[in-house]
Design a protein around this motif. Structure first.
Motif, PDB file in Angstrom:
ATOM      1  N   ILE A 151       0.846  -1.193   0.000  1.00 23.37           N
ATOM      2  CA  ILE A 151       0.000   0.000   0.000  1.00 23.37           C
ATOM      3  C   ILE A 151       0.882   1.244   0.000  1.00 23.37           C
ATOM      4  CG2 ILE A 151      -1.831   1.260   1.191  1.00 23.37           C
ATOM      5  CD1 ILE A 151      -2.721  -1.358   2.423  1.00 23.37           C
ATOM      6  N   GLY A 152       0.580   2.161  -0.910  1.00 20.29           N
ATOM      7  CA  GLY A 152       1.362   3.383  -1.026  1.00 20.29           C
ATOM      8  C   GLY A 152       0.483   4.623  -0.971  1.00 20.29           C
ATOM      9  N   MET A 153       1.122   5.774  -0.861  1.00 17.91           N
ATOM     10  CA  MET A 153       0.431   7.062  -0.833  1.00 17.91           C
ATOM     11  C   MET A 153       1.067   7.986  -1.851  1.00 17.91           C
ATOM     12  SD  MET A 153      -2.023   8.724   0.756  1.00 17.91           S
ATOM     13  CE  MET A 153      -2.590  10.302   0.097  1.00 17.91           C
ATOM     14  N   ASN A 154       0.232   8.518  -2.745  1.00 17.60           N
ATOM     15  CA  ASN A 154       0.721   9.446  -3.753  1.00 17.60           C
ATOM     16  C   ASN A 154       0.975  10.810  -3.117  1.00 17.60           C
ATOM     17  OD1 ASN A 154       0.872  11.283  -6.006  1.00 17.60           O
ATOM     18  ND2 ASN A 154      -0.086   9.702  -7.267  1.00 17.60           N
ATOM     19  N   LEU A 155       2.176  11.330  -3.303  1.00 19.47           N
ATOM     20  CA  LEU A 155       2.570  12.592  -2.666  1.00 19.47           C
ATOM     21  C   LEU A 155       1.963  13.817  -3.335  1.00 19.47           C
ATOM     22  CD1 LEU A 155       6.318  11.834  -1.824  1.00 19.47           C
ATOM     23  CD2 LEU A 155       4.333  11.724  -0.319  1.00 19.47           C
ATOM     24  N   LEU A 156       1.210  13.633  -4.420  1.00 18.32           N
ATOM     25  CA  LEU A 156       0.536  14.770  -5.057  1.00 18.32           C
ATOM     26  C   LEU A 156      -0.516  15.406  -4.153  1.00 18.32           C
ATOM     27  CD1 LEU A 156       0.130  13.513  -8.730  1.00 18.32           C
ATOM     28  CD2 LEU A 156       1.450  15.504  -7.980  1.00 18.32           C
ATOM     29  N   LEU A 157      -0.882  14.736  -3.083  1.00 15.96           N
ATOM     30  CA  LEU A 157      -1.782  15.356  -2.109  1.00 15.96           C
ATOM     31  C   LEU A 157      -1.139  16.587  -1.487  1.00 15.96           C
ATOM     32  CD1 LEU A 157      -4.444  15.216  -0.483  1.00 15.96           C
ATOM     33  CD2 LEU A 157      -3.254  13.731   1.154  1.00 15.96           C
ATOM     34  N   TRP A 158       0.206  16.600  -1.444  1.00 16.22           N
ATOM     35  CA  TRP A 158       0.931  17.699  -0.819  1.00 16.22           C
ATOM     36  C   TRP A 158       1.732  18.555  -1.800  1.00 16.22           C
ATOM     37  CZ3 TRP A 158       0.779  12.731   1.184  1.00 16.22           C
ATOM     38  CH2 TRP A 158       0.197  12.589   2.446  1.00 16.22           C
ATOM     39  N   ARG A 188       5.320   6.472   6.808  1.00 16.16           N
ATOM     40  CA  ARG A 188       5.940   5.215   7.238  1.00 16.16           C
ATOM     41  C   ARG A 188       5.446   4.831   8.632  1.00 16.16           C
ATOM     42  NH1 ARG A 188       6.883   0.297   6.216  1.00 16.16           N
ATOM     43  NH2 ARG A 188       8.614  -0.633   7.355  1.00 16.16           N
ATOM     44  N   GLU A 189       5.375   5.790   9.534  1.00 15.89           N
ATOM     45  CA  GLU A 189       4.905   5.520  10.897  1.00 15.89           C
ATOM     46  C   GLU A 189       3.451   5.057  10.901  1.00 15.89           C
ATOM     47  OE1 GLU A 189       5.614   9.233  12.781  1.00 15.89           O
ATOM     48  OE2 GLU A 189       7.771   8.870  13.087  1.00 15.89           O
ATOM     49  N   THR A 190       2.668   5.553   9.943  1.00 19.43           N
ATOM     50  CA  THR A 190       1.258   5.175   9.855  1.00 19.43           C
ATOM     51  C   THR A 190       1.098   3.747   9.374  1.00 19.43           C
ATOM     52  OG1 THR A 190       0.669   7.474   9.413  1.00 19.43           O
ATOM     53  CG2 THR A 190      -0.971   5.823   8.836  1.00 19.43           C
ATOM     54  N   GLY A 191       2.076   3.260   8.615  1.00 24.75           N
ATOM     55  CA  GLY A 191       2.026   1.880   8.157  1.00 24.75           C
ATOM     56  C   GLY A 191       2.135   1.675   6.664  1.00 24.75           C
ATOM     57  N   TYR A 192       2.434   2.724   5.923  1.00 26.61           N
ATOM     58  CA  TYR A 192       2.568   2.601   4.473  1.00 26.61           C
ATOM     59  C   TYR A 192       3.861   1.874   4.097  1.00 26.61           C
ATOM     60  CZ  TYR A 192      -1.457   5.545   3.569  1.00 26.61           C
ATOM     61  OH  TYR A 192      -2.735   6.030   3.494  1.00 26.61           O
ATOM     62  N   ASP A 193       3.780   1.134   3.001  1.00 27.75           N
ATOM     63  CA  ASP A 193       4.958   0.437   2.485  1.00 27.75           C
ATOM     64  C   ASP A 193       5.794   1.333   1.590  1.00 27.75           C
ATOM     65  OD1 ASP A 193       4.310  -2.318   3.500  1.00 27.75           O
ATOM     66  OD2 ASP A 193       2.550  -1.992   2.229  1.00 27.75           O
TER      67      ASP A 193
END
Length: 282
Positions: free
Chosen positions: A3-10, A26-31
């Motif tokens: 599971i990843g998060m796209n940094l375009l949110l920021w 990373r602390e939240t649990g993203y790979d």
């Protein structure tokens, strides 16, 4: 599956100021994170690679093209510019250890001809992407082409469009991205869209119909997750949500309001939502 998060949110351009966000993810649990590619050289992206390694995060990358480097332009010089731009993006991806570069780089973003796609445009696009895929193979990078909804693109709108296009490119390093937001607009059936492209889907964007926190809108998530499980999808699930944090980018993608209370809500609740849905659906 990761599971990843796209940094375009920021941001549209990752800098040292983004490193704290990456640490929180990373602390939240993203790979891993999905990093937008806009500018920079190997030295610049090597610095980001070092930070990723320090945090224990993997990454994927994303990019888009403009009228100046449009793969389906009738101008050979512009098509050559598209090849060169994609080669740069592939090199920067490899520099950061990304094995997948995704995005709507089959054509220039939000550039319309006023007509339906032509056979020439299809041929030109195939020629450009085949060259890019061959270059990507030498860098251990897979290209994942993203069909977009009709308001952002006229060339590839559905997974069927993408399937036909990638089938003609016929290169193992050129596959498809499935995006739940665009599917929610264009597809008659999310399940059919996923299952008919099972051998080509290399990447998935988890994106709500309103571009906010996944699970808070109208996307039929149960149908989507069940179909992904049926095809035994095991690659990245990356949240793609947008905000008004970067005004120019927000304007370009027609985001006029924030649909989530905060970015933290998006990445914390979004992660929990994906984890829960993936466990519950069969």
């Amino acid at each position: 599956m990761k599971i990843g998060m796209n940094l375009l949110l920021w941001t549209t351009h990752v800098t040292e100021s983004t490193f704290a966000i990456m640490e929180k993810l990373r602390e939240t649990g993203y790979d891993g994170v999905e990093i937008p590619l806009g500018e920079g050289d190997r030295k610049y992206y090597s610095t980001i690679r070092t930070q990723l390694d320090n945090l224990g995060l993997s990454c994927t990358t994303t990019t888009a093209l403009t009228p100046e480097n449009n793969p389906i332009s009738p101008d050979p010089a512009i098509r050559e510019a598209a090849v060169n731009r994609l080669k740069w993006a592939i090199e920067m991806s490899a520099t950061m250890g990304s094995e997948l570069l995704c995005g709507p780089f089959h054509s220039a973003f939000k550039t319309f001809s006023g007509m339906a796609p032509t056979a020439d445009e299809n041929r030109w696009g195939i020629e450009v992407l085949r060259q890019a895929a061959e270059f990507a193979a030498g860098h251990n990078v897979c290209l994942a082409i993203e069909p977009l909804n009709r308001f952002e693109c006229y060339f590839l709108n559905t997974m069927a469009d993408g399937h036909a296009f990638v089938s003609q490119i016929a290169h193992p390093n050129c596959k498809l991205l499935y995006d739940t937001h665009h599917s929610n607009i264009e597809e008659k059936s999310a399940a059919t869209a996923i299952e008919s492209c099972a051998n080509y889907i290399a990447h998935v964007h988890i994106s709500e119909n309103h571009r906010g926190t996944p699970g808070t809108g109208q996307v039929n998530w149960e149908e989507n997750f069940k179909a992904l499980k049926r095809i035994n999808y095991q690659n990245w699930l990356v949240i793609e949500s947008f905000s008004t944090a970067v005004p120019d980018f927000a304007s370009a993608i027609n985001v006029w309001r924030d649909t989530a209370a905060s970015a933290e809500e998006v990445y914390t609740e979004g992660l929990r939502f994906i984890q829960r849905m993936w466990q519950e659906v069969t």
